[in-house]
Design an enzyme around this catalytic site. Structure first.
Site, PDB file in Angstrom:
ATOM      1  CB  CYS A  92     -12.463  39.469 -24.949  1.00 15.79           C
ATOM      2  SG  CYS A  92     -11.021  39.202 -23.928  1.00 15.79           S
TER       3      CYS A  92
ATOM      4  CD  GLU B 163     -11.518  30.012 -23.292  1.00 15.67           C
ATOM      5  OE1 GLU B 163     -11.252  28.809 -23.129  1.00 15.67           O
ATOM      6  OE2 GLU B 163     -11.757  30.805 -22.355  1.00 15.67           O
TER       7      GLU B 163
ATOM      8  CD  GLU C 286     -15.694  42.075 -22.881  1.00 18.96           C
ATOM      9  OE1 GLU C 286     -15.233  41.067 -23.463  1.00 18.96           O
ATOM     10  OE2 GLU C 286     -15.643  42.236 -21.651  1.00 18.96           O
TER      11      GLU C 286
ATOM     12  CG  ASN D  56     -15.565  33.684 -23.860  1.00 21.45           C
ATOM     13  OD1 ASN D  56     -16.761  33.438 -23.933  1.00 21.45           O
ATOM     14  ND2 ASN D  56     -14.784  33.115 -22.965  1.00 21.45           N
TER      15      ASN D  56
END
Ligand code: THU
Length: 161
Positions: free
Chosen positions: A73, A64, A75, A62
């Protein structure tokens, strides 16, 4: 009124030793990917690793941003790397590991709604399921046969354009 029930099977492995060696290797790759996480705001690190049909393992985490909704994210990081750098290669399995340096997490976290939607469309595009392996600081790993199992009645583009 007709009643329909949708259910989801989860297979739980209590330790990495009870997984196939290839699945255990993928979980280890996802754990390594935790080091790629940029998560100064949540301290919630998510590492993901995808096994492609040709045996390639793609890792991501991830990412940010101070403008919180911009967070990406793990994924979707991995799916983006895969479709940009390994175009046309199917994702067979994705392992996802969560870790917070401030607290021990012992149950797996499952993908957020946005990631479920993107995983679901990836399954539609490649016409094969993506098996998920979910784990945390403990090695207990939850296996779900298809990302779509986590998104019943998913939206798709069939009626668009
Ligand atoms: N996160 C993921 O990477 N995957 C998910 O499926 C859920 C949430 C990340 C986004 C953000 O960096 C942090 O976890 C807290 O929401």
């Amino acid at each position: 009124m007709e009643k329909r029930t949708i259910s989801c099977n989860i297979h739980i492995a209590k330790s990495l030793e009870t997984l196939d060696s290839s699945d255990a290797q993928l979980v280890k790759a996802a754990r390594e990917a935790l080091s790629l996480s940029y998560s100064p705001y949540s301290n919630f690190k998510v590492g993901a690793a995808a096994l492609l049909e040709d045996g390639t393992i793609v890792k991501g985490a991830n990412q940010e941003n101070a403008a919180y909704p911009m967070c990406i994210c793990a994924e979707r990081s991995v799916l983006s790397i895969t479709s940009n750098s390994y175009m046309g290669k199917k994702v067979v399995v994705m392992a996802i590991v969560v870790h917070n340096p401030n607290q021990r997490i012992t149950v797996p976290a499952s993908p957020c709604g946005a990631c479920r939607q993107v995983l679901s469309e990836t399954e539609d595009r490649q016409k094969t399921p993506i098996r998920l392996l979910l784990t945390s600081d403990s090695d207990e790993t939850w296996m779900i046969g298809s990302a779509k199992d986590l998104l019943p009645l998913s939206f798709n583009g069939d009626l668009l354009s």
